[in-house]
Enzyme design. Structure first.
Site, PDB file in Angstrom:
ATOM      1  N   CYS A  11       0.832  -1.204   0.000  1.00 25.91           N
ATOM      2  CA  CYS A  11       0.000   0.000   0.000  1.00 25.91           C
ATOM      3  C   CYS A  11       0.872   1.262   0.000  1.00 25.91           C
ATOM      4  O   CYS A  11       1.499   1.581  -0.992  1.00 25.91           O
ATOM      5  CB  CYS A  11      -0.966  -0.042   1.184  1.00 25.91           C
ATOM      6  SG  CYS A  11      -2.421   1.000   0.947  1.00 25.91           S
ATOM      7  N   HIS A  36      -3.603  -5.110   0.181  1.00 24.28           N
ATOM      8  CA  HIS A  36      -3.383  -5.638   1.526  1.00 24.28           C
ATOM      9  C   HIS A  36      -3.413  -7.166   1.531  1.00 24.28           C
ATOM     10  O   HIS A  36      -4.487  -7.771   1.617  1.00 24.28           O
ATOM     11  CB  HIS A  36      -4.456  -5.108   2.482  1.00 24.28           C
ATOM     12  CG  HIS A  36      -4.339  -3.653   2.790  1.00 24.28           C
ATOM     13  ND1 HIS A  36      -3.807  -3.183   3.969  1.00 24.28           N
ATOM     14  CD2 HIS A  36      -4.661  -2.563   2.060  1.00 24.28           C
ATOM     15  CE1 HIS A  36      -3.813  -1.864   3.952  1.00 24.28           C
ATOM     16  NE2 HIS A  36      -4.328  -1.461   2.804  1.00 24.28           N
ATOM     17  N   GLU A  80      -2.628  -9.126   3.878  1.00 27.17           N
ATOM     18  CA  GLU A  80      -2.875  -9.726   5.199  1.00 27.17           C
ATOM     19  C   GLU A  80      -4.329 -10.148   5.376  1.00 27.17           C
ATOM     20  O   GLU A  80      -4.674 -10.836   6.337  1.00 27.17           O
ATOM     21  CB  GLU A  80      -2.468  -8.757   6.315  1.00 27.17           C
ATOM     22  CG  GLU A  80      -3.475  -7.679   6.656  1.00 27.17           C
ATOM     23  CD  GLU A  80      -3.591  -6.605   5.594  1.00 27.17           C
ATOM     24  OE1 GLU A  80      -4.662  -5.981   5.504  1.00 27.17           O
ATOM     25  OE2 GLU A  80      -2.609  -6.402   4.832  1.00 27.17           O
TER      26      GLU A  80
END
Length: 392
Positions: A256, A356, A358
């Site tokens: 990001c 992202h 995660e």
């Protein structure tokens, strides 16, 4: 203040919506952006990347799973304001500990409900993200509009120092420690170092103000830059640190905001998107594999790099590795040893993505990127670090 007190939302171009107060009473200002996720609102609210932004949820029904104590991505709610159409009257989840309305109120987050979020989203898509004000204490839209236009714009603003940790801390590896990573906290989410720890990585989370000496003092196998808020063009210190790390051949992975700063470190520019990418359903192609991923996004700026060809930089050859299939926005970069080099031509040195991996909240399609980082560190372990995988 009575329940369901009236509230108004005024955009900087004068467009006005009326609704009911939601969350804390009062007044707030920020940049109006919309999020297309149908779930994951708790992770969105606590994502530091949303600092100074008023988030409009496009899904009409929000709050139905309440708030729990496990899904926070930081220690507080970061959004400047919250806009929903139809808030749940009561949560329906065994994990819920309190209502979303109560959580917003307890943390002083001003919101508004009962407005046509579809019309608001269409307006932002056509006109672009802009400053906005929400108030349940002001009844005159013209008066609120005047204050909206006095608020700070997002462009040109450095915000990572406002959301970063003030003290370094360590997230230990799960089980055997295989690698050590220095992670600059530019607005890091809790799940990110957890994903690395799952892969045997000990993560030293450093403040955004950390120097190259601070990074090297960790004796890392790799450097990681997190997500974060603000304009990458206004964030210069971290770019200089990254350039120093690249000059020392330290493996790098950024996500990001870390992708945008990587781009600037390589000599590319950045620019503000009209309305950005925010949601958990964005299609991205990994051009190194041809695989298409559904990914989680939250960014209003992007890297200005050529989609085709190779760009020579002082640190190696840069290419665009990932691209958004909706609008061709750069979604990832790779840095490799020049093909004409006599030593390891084409070897991967550093990489980044604009989204992202995660998956908090979001799909798990991009989890392989953490494995790619571990592979990169395994190939280029710092010879000054005496620890090996068998000794860890």
């Amino acid at each position: 203040m009575p329940l369901h007190a009236p509230a108004i939302l005024v955009l900087e171009d004068g467009r006005t919506f009326t609704g009911e107060a939601y969350g804390a009473p009062g007044e707030t200002f920020g940049e109006a952006v919309f999020n297309t996720g149908m779930t994951g609102y708790q992770e969105t609210l606590t994502d530091p990347s949303y600092h100074r932004q008023v988030v409009v949820m496009t899904a009409p029904h929000i709050g139905n799973t309440g708030i729990n104590d496990e899904d926070q991505e930081s220690g507080r709610i970061w959004v400047a304001g919250y806009v929903v159409r139809d808030p749940a009257r009561r949560p329906s989840s065994w994990r819920s500990r309190r209502t979303l309305d109560d959580e917003l109120r307890d943390q002083g987050v001003v919101g508004i409900s009962g407005i046509d979020t579809r019309a608001l989203t269409r307006h932002l898509r056509e006109r672009g993200a802009m400053r906005v004000g929400i108030s349940s204490v002001e009844t005159d839209p013209a008066a609120l509009l005047e204050r909206v236009r006095q608020a700070d714009a997002m462009a040109g603003t450095e915000l990572s120092s406002e959301v970063s940790t003030q003290e370094a801390y360590v997230v230990p590896a799960h089980g055997e420690r295989r690698f050590t990573v220095a992670a600059l906290d530019l607005g890091i989410k809790t799940m990110t170092p957890h994903r690395m720890a799952e892969r045997g990585i000990e993560v030293h989370v450093l403040p955004a103000t950390a120097t190259l000496d601070d990074v090297l003092a960790v004796r890392p196998d790799g450097l990681f830059y997190s997500n974060g808020p603000g304009d990458p063009a206004a964030t210069t210190h971290q770019v200089e640190v990254l350039q120093g790390a690249l000059a020392q051949e330290l493996p790098y992975f950024g996500i990001c905001f870390g992708n945008q700063l990587f781009g600037r470190a390589l000599g590319f520019g950045t620019y503000k998107l009209t309305y950005g990418h925010r949601g958990i359903n964005q299609p991205v192609m990994d051009r190194t594999t041809g695989r298409v991923e559904v990914t989680a996004h939250n960014h209003g700026f992007a890297v200005d790099a050529p989609l085709e060809g190779v760009t020579s930089t002082p640190y190696g050859e840069a290419t665009v590795s990932h691209v958004c299939l909706n609008d061709d926005v750069v979604e990832g970069l790779e840095l490799r040893v020049p093909t004409g080099s006599t030593t390891e031509p084409g070897r991967l040195k550093a990489f980044s993505v604009q989204y992202h991996p995660e998956a908090a909240a979001g799909p798990h399609d991009a989890a392989y990127l953490f494995d790619r980082f571990a592979e990169l560190m395994s190939e280029r372990r710092d010879p000054r670090n005496p620890t090996t995988e068998s000794e860890a």
